[in-house]
Scaffold this motif. Structure first.
Motif, PDB file in Angstrom:
ATOM      1  N   GLY A  39       0.672  -1.197  -0.006  1.00 18.49           N
ATOM      2  CA  GLY A  39       0.012  -0.019  -0.014  1.00 18.49           C
ATOM      3  C   GLY A  39       0.658   1.173  -0.168  1.00 18.49           C
ATOM      4  N   TYR A  40       0.374   2.453  -0.194  1.00 16.54           N
ATOM      5  CA  TYR A  40       0.798   3.573  -0.296  1.00 16.54           C
ATOM      6  C   TYR A  40       0.008   4.684  -0.033  1.00 16.54           C
ATOM      7  N   TYR A  41       0.266   5.904   0.177  1.00 14.59           N
ATOM      8  CA  TYR A  41      -0.549   6.948   0.192  1.00 14.59           C
ATOM      9  C   TYR A  41      -0.759   7.759  -0.928  1.00 14.59           C
ATOM     10  N   ASP A  42      -2.022   8.331  -1.183  1.00 16.74           N
ATOM     11  CA  ASP A  42      -2.267   9.177  -2.396  1.00 16.74           C
ATOM     12  C   ASP A  42      -1.363  10.240  -2.642  1.00 16.74           C
ATOM     13  N   ASN A  43      -1.318  10.711  -3.682  1.00 12.49           N
ATOM     14  CA  ASN A  43      -0.463  11.744  -4.280  1.00 12.49           C
ATOM     15  C   ASN A  43       1.058  11.824  -3.514  1.00 12.49           C
ATOM     16  N   THR A  44       1.316  10.433  -3.924  1.00 16.58           N
ATOM     17  CA  THR A  44       2.949  10.345  -3.343  1.00 16.58           C
ATOM     18  C   THR A  44       3.865   9.853  -4.328  1.00 16.58           C
ATOM     19  N   THR A  45       5.057  10.560  -4.744  1.00 11.35           N
ATOM     20  CA  THR A  45       5.800  10.239  -5.646  1.00 11.35           C
ATOM     21  C   THR A  45       6.896   8.929  -5.231  1.00 11.35           C
TER      22      THR A  45
END
Length: 327
Positions: A93-99
């Motif tokens: 998983g990852y956070y939105d709007n993350t490069t």
């Protein structure tokens, strides 16, 4: 007298059992891997692969048995083993709007990489995983293949000795799988030990130095691919009767004439044509004496391309040792 010290196994699992509500997810399993090896942990969905990997990663406690990373118990000293393990689950998983760069920097911080070193460490893993061109791309816009590369890059930030990869090629297209295999081979050459779980056997056939096949929570066979395939070939009823080695002879041409010539050799049994250029049969004799078969065929004017012991591939091995049972 000086005592000889031996390097501990990179991964060592012994008598490992995990029970959920009376059901054995894994039952008394054992396997191991040395430094730099790639261990293919093979089994159908629900066989116990993910449970085992989560125990090795320190995310689950076993019901009984031991699991060690570089000689250190994952249950007795979990903080130490987590420092030397890179764990890649089947979904990251990852956070939105993350490069990609921000994603890696966040986890570098979580791995306690010193702040002044983080940019260099992140750049190193970007280059190693060939993600430099995607460093400023949004994680949610990455292709499946690039997302898996980013997940693998995350595992490398703290320079772990052991990588635990749960279905890393799942969902990748053929090119993505080829590129992932090449990357894992490079990591192995760097000395990292890799445990890679999968139910897609084609992606492991040219990759693994050892395999462990698990079904319904039990290890049914383990060893190097050559050891496993040889033991299975020689354990078949047909081979027990012939007490020989299955071979394949490949020629440029004249296969039918070559078959007749082979049938005149006392040490060759049950020879038959397989395909346009190949003959398979049973050879009774030593490896050294096998050269005499080739010499005889060449002296008779046949152009021999190869004379090799037939090996089972991972698909053959898997089908022979498993019954298709799922938990």
């Amino acid at each position: 007298m000086t005592e000889t010290l031996t390097e501990p196994l990179a991964i060592e699992v012994s008598g490992l059992t995990k029970i959920y509500s009376g059901t054995h997810a894994v039952s008394n399993i054992e396997f191991s891997a040395h430094q730099g090896e790639i261990l293919g942990f093979i089994g159908p969905n629900g066989a116990g692969k993910t449970t085992t990997i989560r125990i090795l990663a320190g995310l689950l406690l076993p019901t009984s048995g031991t699991a060690k990373i570089a000689g250190i118990s994952v249950t007795d000293r979990p903080r130490e083993t987590r420092r030397i393990v890179g764990y890649m689950p089947d979904f990251v998983g990852y956070y939105d709007n993350t490069t990609v760069r921000e994603f890696l920097d966040f986890f570098a911080s979580a791995y306690r990489v010193p702040k002044e070193k983080r940019p260099g460490v992140v750049q190193d893993v970007l280059e190693l995983t060939d993600l430099t061109g995607k460093a400023d791309a949004d994680m949610q816009h990455l292709s499946r293949g690039m997302g898996q590369r980013a997940a693998l890059a995350r595992c490398l930030l703290h320079d772990p000795k052991v990588l635990l990869l749960d279905e890393p090629a799942s969902g990748l297209d053929p090119r993505g799988r080829i590129e992932m295999r090449a990357l894992l081979k490079e990591l192995s050459r760097m000395g990292k030990t890799i445990l890679i779980s999968s139910h897609i056997l084609t992606e492991l056939s040219d990759l693994c130095t050892r395999v462990a096949i698990i079904e319904a929570g039990e290890i049914v066979v383990s060893g190097t691919p050559r050891e496993v395939s040889q033991n299975l070939v020689r354990s078949t009823p047909e081979d027990q009767q012939t007490e020989g080695t299955t071979f394949r002879l490949t020629l440029v041409s004249q296969v039918e004439d070559a078959l007749l010539a082979l049938q005149e050799i006392p040490s060759v049994q049950d020879a038959q044509i397989i395909g346009e250029r190949s003959i398979e049969g049973i050879y009774r004799g030593s490896e050294e004496e096998a050269s005499e078969v080739v010499t005889r065929m060449v002296n008779k004017g046949f152009r021999v391309m190869s004379f090799v012991e037939k090996q089972l591939n991972l698909e053959d091995v898997f089908l022979r040792v498993t019954k298709g049972d799922l938990q």
